[in-house]
Structure formats: structure tokens, C-alpha cells
Design a protein around this motif. Structure first.
Motif, PDB file in Angstrom:
ATOM      1  N   CYS A  18       0.848  -1.188   0.000  1.00 44.54           N
ATOM      2  CA  CYS A  18       0.000   0.000   0.000  1.00 44.54           C
ATOM      3  C   CYS A  18       0.889   1.245   0.000  1.00 44.54           C
ATOM      4  CB  CYS A  18      -0.899  -0.005   1.230  1.00 44.54           C
ATOM      5  SG  CYS A  18      -1.864   1.506   1.459  1.00 44.54           S
ATOM      6  N   ARG A  41       0.185   4.080   1.048  1.00 42.32           N
ATOM      7  CA  ARG A  41      -0.066   4.901   2.238  1.00 42.32           C
ATOM      8  C   ARG A  41       0.584   4.320   3.476  1.00 42.32           C
ATOM      9  NH1 ARG A  41      -6.112   5.738   4.400  1.00 42.32           N
ATOM     10  NH2 ARG A  41      -6.344   7.154   2.626  1.00 42.32           N
ATOM     11  N   CYS A  42       0.413   3.012   3.698  1.00 41.36           N
ATOM     12  CA  CYS A  42       0.873   2.429   4.970  1.00 41.36           C
ATOM     13  C   CYS A  42       1.916   1.331   4.789  1.00 41.36           C
ATOM     14  CB  CYS A  42      -0.318   1.879   5.752  1.00 41.36           C
ATOM     15  SG  CYS A  42      -1.037   0.365   5.054  1.00 41.36           S
ATOM     16  N   GLY A  52      -4.494  -2.701   5.949  1.00 37.62           N
ATOM     17  CA  GLY A  52      -3.635  -2.031   6.911  1.00 37.62           C
ATOM     18  C   GLY A  52      -4.125  -0.652   7.306  1.00 37.62           C
ATOM     19  N   CYS A  53      -4.735   0.066   6.348  1.00 40.63           N
ATOM     20  CA  CYS A  53      -5.128   1.445   6.651  1.00 40.63           C
ATOM     21  C   CYS A  53      -6.471   1.854   6.070  1.00 40.63           C
ATOM     22  CB  CYS A  53      -4.051   2.414   6.159  1.00 40.63           C
ATOM     23  SG  CYS A  53      -3.915   2.481   4.342  1.00 40.63           S
TER      24      CYS A  53
END
Length: 219
Positions: free
Chosen positions: A178, A180-181, A211-212
Motif C-alpha cells: 500500500c 499509504r501504509c 492495513g489502513c
């Protein structure tokens, strides 16, 4: 059994469970289908988060992430609104376990989780954490409940299945993460990630990082 729209949970039912516990209860019931025993109290901290409205509630991506720690394939998917009913039937016909995230029956701005039991052309049957097993909802009423609100994105489900790849082999491969995370992104259950189901006329609109909660489309 007559087709009805379920009423709100009774006060007694709500008092016998942790607040906003429909998500953990539904996941525990889903895991039991795979022979995995977990308690609601044990998973509660891992699958709930404080929200901007001052309450602590389960999140779909955290429920799916916990299922994945049990060595199951899991994904959070959003259906194309115009094909939402067909998407649920596709999961059911493939023997994929589905936790549904939809509006609460009598609190239209709150979310609620139920476990899919059956679906046909006219009705959907769910195991409700507060109302019991095999509660039928007619098609029109359910699709109305599945619209977005303050807490839910609308047309979102958690798909859980037996793994089709060995986790050791998976870990040795190059894995997309990801942006983002940096959590690994795995397109599984892979039966739901067939390219034809993700085209403009397909069943699915997007999926979510475990995860996010960031959203993506494999198109």
C-alpha cells in the motif's frame, strides 16, 4: 418463514454484549465456519477503533485483517451499486463466507454487521448478532439498508475463504504494498479478482487495504 424487515435489537440483547459489538460477533461466527474459535472479548481491541463521532466501533478492514491472521484469505470489497445483489449471490454461490456492512435498521446514520446465510432472487437471509439466525430481509429493503451513510461507504462486504496459496510461498514473492501504509496488498480470495469482474460493467468497484483502509481498483 415470512419475509420481514428485522426490527431493532432489544435492550436486553444490547446489554448482554459489548457496545457496538455486531462486527466482532459476526466475525466470530464467520471464523467458526472454518473451525476457528475466537471470543468476542479477545478480538474486540483489534477490530475496533474510535471514530470521529465519539464512539468505538468495528471497522471492516480490521475485521478482514484479523481473519487473515487466522491464515484465511480475506478482502473488503465494494460492489458496483447497480450489480450489488448479483455480487452477493456470486460470493454465496462460490461458498465464500460474507460479512455484510450496512445501515443499522432503526438508526440510519449508524453501521451494522451481519453474516450472510443465504440469498435468492427475492430475499437475503442473515445471521444477525442481536436478532438471531436466519433473519430474512426482502431485496428492496436490504438494498436500501446497503446505501452509504455517516459510518458506512455503502455496498461493502468482507469476503473470507480458505487460502488458495501457501503463506510461505506468498511471502517469498514480490508483493505489492500500500502506498499509504506499506502493508502488503493481496488480491484474495482470488476468485473475486477475475479481470472480467473488475471492468466497467463488472461486479466490483474497489477494494480496501487491510492495513489502513485506503481504497484501490485493480483496473
Amino acid at each position: 418463514m415470512a419475509t420481514t424487515t428485522p426490527s431493532a435489537p432489544t435492550t436486553a440483547a444490547k446489554n448482554n454484549a459489548l457496545p457496538r459489538s455486531c462486527g466482532p460477533i459476526s466475525l466470530v461466527a464467520a471464523l467458526r465456519r472454518f473451525g476457528i474459535e475466537r471470543s468476542v472479548d479477545a478480538i474486540w481491541p483489534a477490530v475496533t477503533r474510535e471514530d470521529p463521532f465519539g464512539t468505538r466501533a468495528a471497522r471492516s478492514y480490521l475485521l478482514a485483517a484479523l481473519a487473515r491472521t487466522c491464515q484465511l484469505d480475506s478482502a473488503v470489497l465494494q460492489c458496483q451499486p447497480e450489480r450489488a445483489w448479483q455480487a452477493v449471490r456470486t460470493c454465496h454461490d462460490a461458498d465464500i463466507t460474507v460479512v455484510l456492512n450496512h445501515r443499522a435498521y432503526r438508526a440510519p446514520e449508524e453501521g451494522h454487521f451481519t453474516l450472510l446465510a443465504a440469498i435468492d432472487d427475492a430475499t437475503i437471509t442473515v445471521d444477525d448478532p442481536f436478532l438471531g439466525k436466519n433473519k430474512q430481509i426482502d431485496r428492496q429493503s436490504f438494498l436500501k439498508l446497503w446505501q452509504p451513510n455517516r459510518e458506512t461507504a455503502g455496498h461493502v462486504l468482507i469476503a473470507i475463504d480458505n487460502p488458495t496459496t501457501d503463506r510461505t510461498e506468498e511471502a517469498s514473492e514480490d508483493i505489492t504494498t500500500c502506498p499509504r501504509c506499506a502493508a502488503p496488498i493481496t488480491l484474495a480470495p482470488n476468485r473475486l479478482f477475475e479481470p472480467t469482474d473488475w471492468n466497467l460493467n463488472g461486479l466490483w468497484r474497489r477494494f480496501f487495504c487491510l492495513g489502513c483502509d485506503a481504497s484501490f481498483s485493480p483496473r
